[in-house]
Design an enzyme around this catalytic site. Sequence first.
Site, PDB file in Angstrom:
ATOM      1  CG  ASP A   1      -1.956  -1.067   1.173  1.00 46.02           C
ATOM      2  OD1 ASP A   1      -1.985  -1.782   0.145  1.00 46.02           O
ATOM      3  OD2 ASP A   1      -2.722  -1.211   2.146  1.00 46.02           O
TER       4      ASP A   1
ATOM      5  CD  GLU B   1       6.268   2.005  -5.110  1.00 47.94           C
ATOM      6  OE1 GLU B   1       6.901   2.466  -4.145  1.00 47.94           O
ATOM      7  OE2 GLU B   1       6.476   2.340  -6.300  1.00 47.94           O
ATOM      8  CE1 TYR B   2      -3.160   2.362  -6.537  1.00 47.72           C
ATOM      9  CE2 TYR B   2      -3.794   3.616  -4.586  1.00 47.72           C
ATOM     10  CZ  TYR B   2      -4.041   3.201  -5.878  1.00 47.72           C
ATOM     11  OH  TYR B   2      -5.168   3.656  -6.533  1.00 47.72           O
ATOM     12  CG  ASP B   3      -0.966   5.043   0.146  1.00 46.16           C
ATOM     13  OD1 ASP B   3      -1.924   4.826  -0.630  1.00 46.16           O
ATOM     14  OD2 ASP B   3      -0.933   4.657   1.333  1.00 46.16           O
TER      15      ASP B   3
ATOM     16  CB  SER C   1     -35.644  -9.513 -14.532  1.00 45.44           C
ATOM     17  OG  SER C   1     -36.640 -10.408 -14.327  1.00 45.44           O
ATOM     18  CG  LEU C   2     -32.027 -13.949 -14.618  1.00 48.98           C
ATOM     19  CD1 LEU C   2     -30.969 -14.287 -13.583  1.00 48.98           C
ATOM     20  CD2 LEU C   2     -31.720 -14.669 -15.930  1.00 48.98           C
TER      21      LEU C   2
ATOM     22  CD  GLU D   1     -22.876 -16.275 -14.731  1.00 46.02           C
ATOM     23  OE1 GLU D   1     -23.060 -15.075 -14.532  1.00 46.02           O
ATOM     24  OE2 GLU D   1     -22.314 -16.726 -15.748  1.00 46.02           O
TER      25      GLU D   1
ATOM     26  CE  LYS E   1     -31.201 -13.772  -9.374  1.00 48.68           C
ATOM     27  NZ  LYS E   1     -31.369 -12.699  -8.401  1.00 48.68           N
TER      28      LYS E   1
ATOM     29  CG  ASP F   1     -29.218 -10.455  -2.791  1.00 47.31           C
ATOM     30  OD1 ASP F   1     -29.891  -9.888  -3.677  1.00 47.31           O
ATOM     31  OD2 ASP F   1     -29.683 -10.824  -1.700  1.00 47.31           O
TER      32      ASP F   1
ATOM     33  NE  ARG G   1     -33.889  -5.438 -14.841  1.00 45.29           N
ATOM     34  CZ  ARG G   1     -35.162  -5.529 -14.517  1.00 45.29           C
ATOM     35  NH1 ARG G   1     -35.617  -4.891 -13.458  1.00 45.29           N
ATOM     36  NH2 ARG G   1     -35.988  -6.259 -15.225  1.00 45.29           N
TER      37      ARG G   1
ATOM     38  CE1 TYR H   1     -26.023  -9.421 -15.219  1.00 44.39           C
ATOM     39  CE2 TYR H   1     -25.239  -9.209 -12.968  1.00 44.39           C
ATOM     40  CZ  TYR H   1     -26.143  -8.874 -13.960  1.00 44.39           C
ATOM     41  OH  TYR H   1     -27.155  -8.006 -13.691  1.00 44.39           O
TER      42      TYR H   1
ATOM     43  CE  LYS I   1     -26.086 -15.396 -16.724  1.00 46.61           C
ATOM     44  NZ  LYS I   1     -25.074 -14.369 -16.494  1.00 46.61           N
TER      45      LYS I   1
ATOM     46  CE  LYS J   1     -34.121 -15.729  -5.662  1.00 43.05           C
ATOM     47  NZ  LYS J   1     -34.952 -14.593  -6.006  1.00 43.05           N
TER      48      LYS J   1
ATOM     49  CB  CYS K   1     -29.074  -9.863  38.390  1.00 42.23           C
ATOM     50  SG  CYS K   1     -28.568 -11.460  37.731  1.00 42.23           S
TER      51      CYS K   1
ATOM     52  CB  CYS L   1     -27.865 -13.232  41.775  1.00 42.44           C
ATOM     53  SG  CYS L   1     -27.169 -11.663  41.246  1.00 42.44           S
TER      54      CYS L   1
ATOM     55  CB  CYS M   1     -25.609  -9.034  37.078  1.00 38.71           C
ATOM     56  SG  CYS M   1     -25.458  -9.782  38.699  1.00 38.71           S
TER      57      CYS M   1
ATOM     58  CB  CYS N   1     -24.413 -13.385  39.850  1.00 39.19           C
ATOM     59  SG  CYS N   1     -25.535 -13.700  38.477  1.00 39.19           S
TER      60      CYS N   1
HETATM   61  S1  IVH Z   1     -27.918 -12.539 -15.875  1.00 39.48           S
HETATM   62  C1  IVH Z   1     -30.436 -11.614 -19.377  1.00 39.48           C
HETATM   63  N1  IVH Z   1     -26.204 -13.270 -14.033  1.00 39.48           N
HETATM   64  O1  IVH Z   1     -30.265 -11.011 -10.931  1.00 39.48           O
HETATM   65  C2  IVH Z   1     -29.625 -11.964 -18.198  1.00 39.48           C
HETATM   66  N2  IVH Z   1     -27.950 -11.813 -13.408  1.00 39.48           N
HETATM   67  O2  IVH Z   1     -33.136 -11.641 -11.068  1.00 39.48           O
HETATM   68  C3  IVH Z   1     -29.906 -11.115 -17.018  1.00 39.48           C
HETATM   69  N3  IVH Z   1     -27.896 -11.115 -11.058  1.00 39.48           N
HETATM   70  O3  IVH Z   1     -31.276  -8.176 -12.709  1.00 39.48           O
HETATM   71  C4  IVH Z   1     -29.154 -11.301 -15.826  1.00 39.48           C
HETATM   72  N4  IVH Z   1     -26.065 -12.229 -10.520  1.00 39.48           N
HETATM   73  O4  IVH Z   1     -29.131  -7.985 -11.324  1.00 39.48           O
HETATM   74  C5  IVH Z   1     -27.294 -12.559 -14.303  1.00 39.48           C
HETATM   75  N5  IVH Z   1     -24.588 -13.977 -12.499  1.00 39.48           N
HETATM   76  C6  IVH Z   1     -25.679 -13.259 -12.784  1.00 39.48           C
HETATM   77  C7  IVH Z   1     -26.327 -12.484 -11.813  1.00 39.48           C
HETATM   78  C8  IVH Z   1     -27.478 -11.786 -12.156  1.00 39.48           C
HETATM   79  C9  IVH Z   1     -27.020 -11.407 -10.093  1.00 39.48           C
HETATM   80  C10 IVH Z   1     -29.085 -10.267 -10.896  1.00 39.48           C
HETATM   81  C11 IVH Z   1     -29.235  -9.223 -11.976  1.00 39.48           C
HETATM   82  C12 IVH Z   1     -30.613  -9.386 -12.512  1.00 39.48           C
HETATM   83  C13 IVH Z   1     -31.281 -10.203 -11.460  1.00 39.48           C
HETATM   84  C14 IVH Z   1     -32.369 -11.052 -12.061  1.00 39.48           C
END
Ligand code: IVH
Length: 681
Positions: free
Chosen positions: A36, A38-40, A85-86, A122, A124, A126, A145, A234, A299, A323, A417, A420, A435, A441
Amino acid sequence: METTPDSVAILYQQLKDELNQHNHRYYVLDDPSVPDSEYDRQLRKLSEIEGRYEGLITDDSPSQRVGGIALESFSQIKHAVPMLSLDNAFNDVELQEFERKVKDRLNYSTSDKSQQIEYACEPKLDGAAVSLLYKKGSLVYGATRGDGSVGEDITANVRTIKSVPLKLQGDNIPELLEVRGEIYLPRAGFDRLNAAAISAGEKTFVNPRNAAAGSLRQLDSKITASRPLEMCAYSVGQYKSDIKPETHKGMLEALGGWGFKINPFVEALAGIAACEDYYQRMVEQRDQLPYDIDGIVYKVNSLKLQNRLGFVAKAPRWAIARKFPAQEEMTRLLDVEFQVGRTGAITPVARLEPVFVGGVTVSNATLHNRDEIDRLGLRIGDMVIIRRAGDVIPQIAKVVVEKRPLEARLIEFPIRCPVCQSSVQRAEGEAVARCSGGLFCGAQIKEAIKHFASRKAMDIDGLGDKLVELLVDKSVIFSVADLYELQPTQLVDLERMAEKSATNLIAAIDASKETTLAKFLYALGVREVGEATAQTLANNFGSMEPITQASVEVLLEIDDVGPIVAKHIVNFFRNPDNLSIISALREAGVHWPDIDLSSQASQPLRGQTWVITGGMETISRAEAKDRLQDLGAKVASSVSAKTTQVVAGPGAGSKLSKALALEIAVMDEAQFVVFLADQTY
Ligand code: IVH
């Protein structure tokens, strides 16, 4: 304005490139290349040049990640390719149904094993989805999004996230690249953020996802810059390039080459059965990951097949999210009970209507202290959100005030307490109420004995928590010293205790008499004196008497002993009850070898800090630690500039990389064993 000499412009470009490389190694690959310091140093040099020649500053300079002037509002960005979305699958049957539909559409046979579909699997993540547009390798904008077709322009905020490349690296940089990914807050960052919010008296975030989304929606990018957000790529939206990967995984690898963080658990697997197996493996790892994941995304790996499958409404036909069990659930707070700990600390514990969350059934949650109850605004009967993520104990994240029943009651904190009846006191500036009964106690006696007998203390085999409780409840023992007076007949008289177990226990108690000064000190349970401090005290004083007589000033001279610990140590040894317990223990035969401080040879590693990482095959970790401590070294759990030596066994990871980056001496297990053998006097 002063004109810039060419040589400065060249130096400036070099510095920027080098710093961006360091950033990439540190924030994207988790594999720092320089210390760190050196970076600084380089960053300071860059700022110096930028201060002098303002005209040079470009958007891709690492100095431009600190956030700028606050915005009035976000402008909108229309997504050229919709952000989908998925669909979700909640069990294996739904997943198999997904695969059946994929195969049907592609006219694949469902029975012929040679016609397997390959899936990219992969985690997912959060957090919050983001779209990043790069033209000729430079970041143009970042957008949320939104509703999938129009999002908000959060460019100023994404620029502050260190794992978002400001400029792409590597070869064959696309003409146009829109990267889709997740911005998330690792658990450690989330805990830090909430701890800071608690001490500032502010509202806490319920989970890392809300904290990440909230951090991205700040009009003041300086606030975003202060949040330890990360970004993982992703998928891809718009794309113009000569490089045309054939698979999703290939595309992710290309993104990795251009400088994006890619999740290390991505795997391409053939057939849905292998995907189910991947799910099981990730379920097992979930708690240990440094970030929250809420499922697995599968996928179809071939981009050609993805194209053939296309989309329905808002989700692709070629992907599905499997999920995990939820990490948050709602349940009712039935009651609050108060538990008394070893040091008298009174902890409110929530009794909950049992609820399945994060893979286990939860019926209790700690409430920490009174401030936590006030902060949550909690009442008995409330509906609450329970969060259980990682290995941590379940927490009440939030009260659902809209669901408060009419009969909800305020929580009364005890003034006496519950065990006791002594008065409860709260020292000024302390969050914890205690206490005042001390060793009168029953609860404190029980906890003190459990701690005394525990493995890292006196290590009394067979003296479990339940037995300690029974012995105290039946008034067989009143203090740790009474353990050494126990007779087999007293034990056999107790319920559930067979003669053989009684003899074994007495033998174990007898064996525990032979100990070390450090273990004995730790076993006494002085507040704030953990294993490491006990060892430091033993190494510095060599024997018990000078410790019992040490003043705060003398204790403060020791490295790692701060004013609070020093005060607790002095208070403990000023208490005549504690002193008489210590003499009773010694009279009963508890003994240890004093450490000869005059002989430096016995402590050749004094003043050194060692770190053990990875596995050990010929010596247990506990033994390695004991030996090092006997030689006078402090054994720490993380590598820093203060580390003297690292012992790296098989499978050593980030600690080893850090040691190498900091140029700290590293030895492997074989060298370590030889080193130890050399130390035998
Ligand atoms: S693929 C068309 N890959 O999950 C493909 N989504 O419930 C769209 N998310 O809005 C998404 N990890 O924000 C993909 N490895 C992953 C993900 C991922 C998290 C989220 C993403 C999406 C939501 C869908």
